[in-house]
Design a protein around this motif. Structure first.
Motif, mmCIF file in Angstrom:
data_model
loop_
_atom_site.group_PDB
_atom_site.id
_atom_site.type_symbol
_atom_site.label_atom_id
_atom_site.label_comp_id
_atom_site.label_asym_id
_atom_site.label_seq_id
_atom_site.Cartn_x
_atom_site.Cartn_y
_atom_site.Cartn_z
ATOM 1 N N LEU A 101 2.361 1.619 -3.383
ATOM 2 C CA LEU A 101 1.316 2.017 -4.325
ATOM 3 C C LEU A 101 1.152 3.536 -4.346
ATOM 4 O O LEU A 101 1.069 4.144 -5.413
ATOM 5 C CB LEU A 101 0.001 1.332 -3.944
ATOM 6 N N GLU A 153 -1.481 -3.336 -7.490
ATOM 7 C CA GLU A 153 -2.900 -3.529 -7.193
ATOM 8 C C GLU A 153 -3.278 -4.997 -7.321
ATOM 9 O O GLU A 153 -4.031 -5.525 -6.501
ATOM 10 C CB GLU A 153 -3.768 -2.656 -8.109
ATOM 11 N N ASP A 188 -4.598 -7.427 -4.269
ATOM 12 C CA ASP A 188 -5.819 -8.235 -4.364
ATOM 13 C C ASP A 188 -5.538 -9.676 -3.952
ATOM 14 O O ASP A 188 -6.332 -10.295 -3.236
ATOM 15 C CB ASP A 188 -6.387 -8.204 -5.784
ATOM 16 N N LYS A 195 0.838 -1.208 0.000
ATOM 17 C CA LYS A 195 0.000 0.000 0.000
ATOM 18 C C LYS A 195 0.870 1.254 0.000
ATOM 19 O O LYS A 195 0.560 2.219 -0.700
ATOM 20 C CB LYS A 195 -0.939 0.012 1.212
#
Length: 149
Positions: free
Chosen positions: A65, A81, A85, A62
């Motif tokens: 990202l 991403e 997931d 995260k």
């Protein structure tokens, strides 16, 4: 079934399906678990310790990202991403905002917190309750909001 057993099963399935991204993510998580096991000098980790490692992996992705988005690296954003997931499938079900607010309120009452000075006390009491089920920064914001009222 432990997280490691689940990862091993899913790794075999990813190999059969020739799913390189899933295979790569599972291998990274397994390596992190094995490194932590060696570092702690144990034969195996508890479920809680495994969740801590998994949460750390999610947090790292995260954070990366956000960095990649601000740098305009769309190619890496898409890959991260996808990895996130995949990792989320191994995480426990995340708590809703309402559930978190209730836990925060209850914990504030339990530790008799009255001001932002009690922030550390509240956070140290909440985090074990929500480990792996909520993001620490989200909890931090909720606690600050509740203590500023």
């Amino acid at each position: 079934m432990t997280l490691l057993e689940t990862l091993n099963q899913d790794m075999k399935q990813a190999m059969k399906n020739k799913d390189k991204i899933t295979l790569s993510v599972i291998r990274m998580v397994k390596a992190s678990i094995q490194n932590e096991t060696i570092k702690l000098g144990k034969d195996s980790l508890s479920e809680d310790e495994e969740m801590t490692i998994l949460s750390r992996e999610v947090k790292q992705r995260k954070d990366s990202l956000q960095e990649f988005k601000s740098a305009g690296r769309d190619d890496l954003v898409q890959q991260l991403e996808t990895e996130l997931d995949i990792l989320q499938t191994y995480m426990p079900k995340q708590l809703t905002n309402e559930e978190l607010e209730a836990i925060v309120q209850l914990t504030i009452e339990e530790v008799n917190a009255t001001s932002k000075k009690d922030m550390g006390k509240v956070m140290s009491a909440i985090m074990p309750k929500v480990k792996g089920k909520a993001d620490g920064s989200q909890i931090n914001k909720l606690v600050q909001k509740q203590l500023s009222n």
